[in-house]
Design an enzyme around this catalytic site. Structure first.
Site, PDB file in Angstrom:
ATOM      1  N   HIS A  68      23.592 -28.953   6.608  1.00 43.83           N
ATOM      2  CA  HIS A  68      24.716 -29.151   5.713  1.00 43.83           C
ATOM      3  C   HIS A  68      25.775 -30.016   6.401  1.00 43.83           C
ATOM      4  CE1 HIS A  68      23.793 -25.393   3.055  1.00 43.83           C
ATOM      5  NE2 HIS A  68      22.862 -26.330   3.004  1.00 43.83           N
ATOM      6  N   GLU A  70      28.934 -29.604   6.895  1.00 41.82           N
ATOM      7  CA  GLU A  70      29.824 -28.885   7.821  1.00 41.82           C
ATOM      8  C   GLU A  70      29.109 -28.659   9.153  1.00 41.82           C
ATOM      9  OE1 GLU A  70      28.758 -28.095   4.778  1.00 41.82           O
ATOM     10  OE2 GLU A  70      30.005 -26.544   3.864  1.00 41.82           O
ATOM     11  N   CYS A  96      28.886 -22.779   2.329  1.00 40.33           N
ATOM     12  CA  CYS A  96      27.972 -21.644   2.147  1.00 40.33           C
ATOM     13  C   CYS A  96      28.225 -20.633   3.263  1.00 40.33           C
ATOM     14  CB  CYS A  96      26.522 -22.118   2.178  1.00 40.33           C
ATOM     15  SG  CYS A  96      25.948 -22.623   3.798  1.00 40.33           S
ATOM     16  N   CYS A  99      27.291 -21.936   6.913  1.00 44.65           N
ATOM     17  CA  CYS A  99      28.281 -22.859   7.466  1.00 44.65           C
ATOM     18  C   CYS A  99      29.585 -22.132   7.756  1.00 44.65           C
ATOM     19  CB  CYS A  99      28.527 -24.022   6.509  1.00 44.65           C
ATOM     20  SG  CYS A  99      27.122 -25.152   6.444  1.00 44.65           S
TER      21      CYS A  99
END
Ligand SMILES: [Zn+2]
Length: 147
Positions: A68, A70, A96, A99
């Site tokens: 992801h 992040e 999420c 993360c």
């Protein structure tokens, strides 16, 4: 929130949105910036790990090893001389839970995002950790160029 900070937040969020265009993922393009002392110290977008083919999906399903935005931004800091302690994370989409764990451990103190996700367990975790979480819907703001 003072007006100057609000304007900075909007600009960084727009930059994160533009940065997301780097992503070769098709289902969703996410961009993230880590800002500390008014400097962008890291950036990321969702994609496969270094050395892997630039393909995120198979049969329209996201591959399990896609990172992801992040996670990419935070792990990029692990290879730099900067650190994210006390920094702000600007991210196009609500983080999420996976993360969010990284965000907490990275010492990030503020998260600004602009798109809600159907699950909000990540946001809840961030709030539990005492992180200042802010939602700004970019659609509610016209950019200065459009005025
Ligand atoms: Zn995530």
């Amino acid at each position: 929130m003072d007006e100057k900070q609000r304007q900075l937040d909007l600009r960084y969020l727009r930059m994160a949105k533009i940065w997301a265009e780097n992503s070769y993922c098709k289902r969703r393009q996410v961009g993230a910036l880590v800002v500390k002392d008014q400097m962008i110290i890291s950036d990321g977008y969702n994609g496969t790990p270094s050395g892997f083919e630039n393909v995120c999906e198979e049969n329209d399903v996201t591959l399990p090893y896609v990172l992801h935005a992040e996670a990419n931004a935070i792990t990029k800091l692990a290879r730099s001389s900067n650190n994210s302690d006390g920094a702000t994370l600007y991210v196009t989409d609500s983080p999420c839970i996976e993360c969010s764990k990284l965000i907490i451990q990275a010492g990030i103190k503020r998260v600004v995002y602009s798109r809600e996700y159907r699950l909000n367990d990540g946001i809840r975790l961030l709030q539990q950790a005492g992180i200042n979480v802010e939602y700004i819907n970019l659609d509610n703001y016209v950019s200065e160029q459009d005025k």
